[in-house]
Enzyme design. Structure first.
Site, PDB file in Angstrom:
ATOM      1  N   GLU A 112       0.745  -0.771  -0.114  1.00 41.35           N
ATOM      2  CA  GLU A 112      -0.115   0.601   0.007  1.00 41.35           C
ATOM      3  C   GLU A 112       0.781   0.871  -0.184  1.00 41.35           C
ATOM      4  O   GLU A 112       0.540   2.313  -0.712  1.00 41.35           O
ATOM      5  CB  GLU A 112      -1.057   0.057   1.221  1.00 41.35           C
ATOM      6  CG  GLU A 112      -2.331  -1.332   1.068  1.00 41.35           C
ATOM      7  CD  GLU A 112      -2.484  -1.088   2.116  1.00 41.35           C
ATOM      8  OE1 GLU A 112      -3.838  -0.455   2.683  1.00 41.35           O
ATOM      9  OE2 GLU A 112      -2.349  -1.817   3.099  1.00 41.35           O
ATOM     10  N   GLU A 132      -4.733  -9.187   3.416  1.00 40.79           N
ATOM     11  CA  GLU A 132      -5.262  -9.084   4.572  1.00 40.79           C
ATOM     12  C   GLU A 132      -6.394  -9.697   5.545  1.00 40.79           C
ATOM     13  O   GLU A 132      -6.708  -9.402   6.234  1.00 40.79           O
ATOM     14  CB  GLU A 132      -5.371  -7.091   4.798  1.00 40.79           C
ATOM     15  CG  GLU A 132      -3.861  -6.290   5.314  1.00 40.79           C
ATOM     16  CD  GLU A 132      -3.779  -5.964   4.050  1.00 40.79           C
ATOM     17  OE1 GLU A 132      -3.149  -5.235   4.217  1.00 40.79           O
ATOM     18  OE2 GLU A 132      -3.484  -6.979   2.660  1.00 40.79           O
TER      19      GLU A 132
END
Length: 723
Positions: A112, A132
């Site tokens: 990210e 995640e």
């Protein structure tokens, strides 16, 4: 090297900001603050034209610190503001171009951060992904917004919902990576790229502003609709999947900034959810299984096993052989005659071909693996073996004969292992003088797919042998749990009530297919009767006798299995059991089994007043699972297993207990010891001794203590109970 974020400014005017937190450069709140500080400094400095963000030690970053999920107050609840501030304000909107130099891996929050940069340069074979969702959360540093804009909605959904990483080469084709550079050249190429953006020779691209990969909004919404339907069907109890799709859609409909707000709000909510707590617990519990007191912490060095003999080429033996040869360990497979041997060898080949067909194994790896397999019909090769695994039927005299023979033909340092699922190891090895090297290697079927390895030690098994088998398990990519020897060991013993109580309920008048439905609705992939079909009734009958001998006070003797065998049924193996099994179609409930069930009920005659008991689906689930928890309490109390968390891992990986509930003991503690105790006490008074609460459970219920308390607390309870 300590945790740090450093910055070095070169003569070329490029500031290289480096993340350092060995071994994986994991990011936490302190490091996010340090990154923001360094970016601020680089932006203010007049001698800095551009910025390169990288990681030390050959890795970019393995993501955000999962420990924060276990204590969500503060560290993770503030990520909502931090993610927007760092990714959007600090990196994306930086007044100087930022290039990510990625090597080794960029996962989760690491990727990210990289996607927030204006370009990404990666070394070959760098792993990129957003895993995640496996922990019950969604990407929380802008990933739900950046990834669809960089690789397209379809690929982004695949990478996030299936936690499916890609390599940098594929990333380059997709547009996630701008250039590939060797590890040696990575930072130099990244510096040049950053300067070219600064000079206007390369485009200055903000990920959140991109729309070229989105195509049409209607097409994107159709992809999201399909993904939602699939998530509802395949993962109905995993809220993070739908939440992730909601965040993606918000960004597509209302822009990246609104999407970031949605992502942040949803992330904050999910971190507090029971699903995330359960999955995070399992994540840490699984990593703890390899730490075995007085084995892995006393300085012993493993002896590496290179050659393994396997006795028995049936489903288990061939599955173990498959797993070993795929791990570059040579296998000699022994059977009693050439017909059985050929069948075993063909089963191994079929296992490998199936893995190739599903894209799990390459053709080259498959060829190499099969070259490491040799079939033998005698013990002449066994003197060279480092380990032998016996995988024959559950027949005590046969196993004893095999171990006596192995003691004669194998070297004195060869590990003698058995794959028995329930028989006491001391009984198997009682006719040998080699008890110090006898150990249980209990794989779960199919052994080349199921990840659990239950390692059983006796009081005489040497620590070196245990360590060597742990090492073999690691090489095979199995998750090991080390347990003490007893009938059924830890996993099958804990779950023997799970297989027996449904029979009791059927004889009390409950519909067997309703029991299976209730257990499936709880989250198991199969109900107990369909599971018995899978294993075969002969195996169930054999193991049932072992438990009857070991635990006569709480074993329900069901005549149903014998009646089914007499009726010519043996489950999936011959297509007829409680269900009809036809090739190419799902098992279907077989109504013709009901007269056999009625015959068994008449024989037992235990329905109160001759009428079926009235129970809800929730009560059925509890009546099956609470006795299982009760047996788990006995296993812990007797010290058969070191940690309750090991049982959680074993229940999920070995018995398919739903992972989102955290494992058998974690779930028990969410239900509460008092409710479990009072329910069992009530049922024991109504239906018999099978439900009688254990002392361990009663003590914790009376004190309001969790069932998974540490062993020290257990010892304290024991000593207090004697006062």
């Amino acid at each position: 090297m300590a945790m740090a974020v450093t910055m070095e400014v070169g003569n070329d005017g490029v500031a290289v900001i480096s993340i350092s937190n060995p071994p994986l450069n994991i990011i936490n709140a302190a490091m996010l603050a340090a990154l923001k500080e360094k970016f601020g400094e680089a932006t203010r400095r007049r001698d800095v034209k551009a910025i390169v963000l990288t990681g030390k030690g050959g890795r970019f970053s393995g993501g955000f610190d999962i420990n924060a999920f276990q204590n969500p107050s503060g560290d993770t609840s503030d990520r909502a503001i931090e993610s927007i501030d760092l990714v959007l304000n600090t990196i994306e909107d930086c007044k100087k171009p930022v290039v990510a130099a990625i090597e080794g891996l960029a996962l989760g929050g690491g990727l990210e951060l990289a996607m927030g940069c204006h370009a990404r340069i990666a070394a070959p074979k760098t792993q990129l992904g957003l895993p995640e969702l496996t922990l019950g959360v969604i990407p929380g540093l802008g990933g739900t917004q950046s990834l669809p804009r960089l690789v397209g909605v379809s690929k982004a959904i695949e990478m996030m919902l299936f936690s499916k990483p890609i390599m940098s080469e594929e990333g380059k084709l997709l547009g996630l990576i701008d250039e590939i550079a060797t590890s040696e050249e990575l930072v130099r190429v990244s510096r040049l790229h950053a300067l070219e953006i600064s000079d206007g020779r390369k485009p200055w691209v903000r990920s959140l502003n991109r729309t070229d990969k989105i195509r049409s909004l209607s097409e994107a919404q159709e992809l999201l609709r399909t993904a939602r339907e699939q998530a509802k069907s395949t993962t109905p109890n995993m809220p993070q999947h739908l939440a992730c799709l909601d965040a993606v859609e918000e960004g597509l409909l209302h822009g990246g900034y609104k999407g970031l707000l949605k992502e942040a709000a949803v992330s904050k909510e999910l971190v507090q959810s029971n699903t995330t707590k359960a999955l995070t617990h399992l994540f840490f519990a699984q990593r703890a299984t390899a730490k075995v007191p007085n084995i892995t912490d006393v300085g012993l060095k493993p002896n590496y096993v290179k050659k393994v003999g396997i006795i028995g080429g049936g489903i288990m033996g061939s599955g173990i052989a498959t797993s070993l040869i795929l791990s570059n360990i040579t296998v000699f497979l022994k059977e009693i005659n050439s017909e059985y041997l050929l069948k075993g060898m063909k089963t191994v080949e079929a296992n490998i071909q199936s893995l190739v067909a599903r894209g799990k194994v390459t053709l080259d790896k498959a060829r190499k693996a099969l070259s490491m397999l040799e079939g033998v019909s005698d013990y002449s090769e066994f003197k060279e073996m480092d380990m032998v695994i016996e995988a024959v039927i559950e027949d005590i005299p046969l196993k004893q004969e095999i171990f006596s023979e192995l003691e004669k033909v194998c070297s004195s340092c060869c590990i003698l292992a058995t794959n028995t699922s329930s028989i006491d190891l001391n009984v198997i090895g009682e006719k040998t003088k080699s008890q110090n090297r006898i150990i249980g290697a209990h794989f779960f079927s199919p052994a080349h797919i199921m990840p659990l390895l239950e390692i059983i030690r006796t009081e005489k098994t040497s620590p070196q042998v245990i360590l060597d088998l742990l090492t073999v398990g690691k090489i095979m990519k199995k998750v090991p749990i080390v347990v003490l020897n007893c009938t059924g060991f830890a996993v099958n013993r804990t779950f023997f009530p799970y297989m027996q109580i449904p029979h009791l309920l059927v004889h009390l008048g409950v519909d067997l297919f309703r029991i299976d439905r209730a257990i499936r609705n709880f989250g198991f992939p199969l109900g107990p009767f369909q599971l018995q079909d899978l294993g075969g009734f002969r195996l169930g009958k054999a193991s049932g006798k072992e438990y009857e001998n070991a635990f006569p006070d709480r074993t329900f003797r069901s005549p149903l299995t014998e009646l089914l065998l007499k009726n010519g049924r043996n489950g999936k193996s011959n297509g007829k059991g409680f269900y009809v099994h036809e090739k190419g179609s799902k098992p279907k409930p077989d109504p013709s089994v009901l007269p056999i069930v009625d015959e068994s009920r008449k024989f037992m005659n235990i329905m109160p007043g001759g009428k079926p008991i009235s129970v809800t689906d929730e009560e059925i689930t509890e009546m099956v699972l609470f006795p299982t928890i009760n047996e788990a309490c006995r296993v812990l109390d007797e010290g058969v297993i070191a940690r309750a968390s090991d049982l959680d891992v074993a229940s999920v990986l070995g018995m398919s207990f739903p992972s989102y509930r955290g494992g058998i003991m974690f779930w028990a503690d969410t239900v509460g010891s008092k409710h479990i105790y009072l329910s069992l006490k009530k049922w024991s008074e109504m239906y018999g001794r099978y439900f009688k609460p254990s002392r361990y459970l009663e003590e914790r219920a009376m004190k309001g203590m969790p069932l998974s308390v540490a062993a020290e607390a257990n010892s304290s309870l024991k000593s207090n109970s004697k006062l």
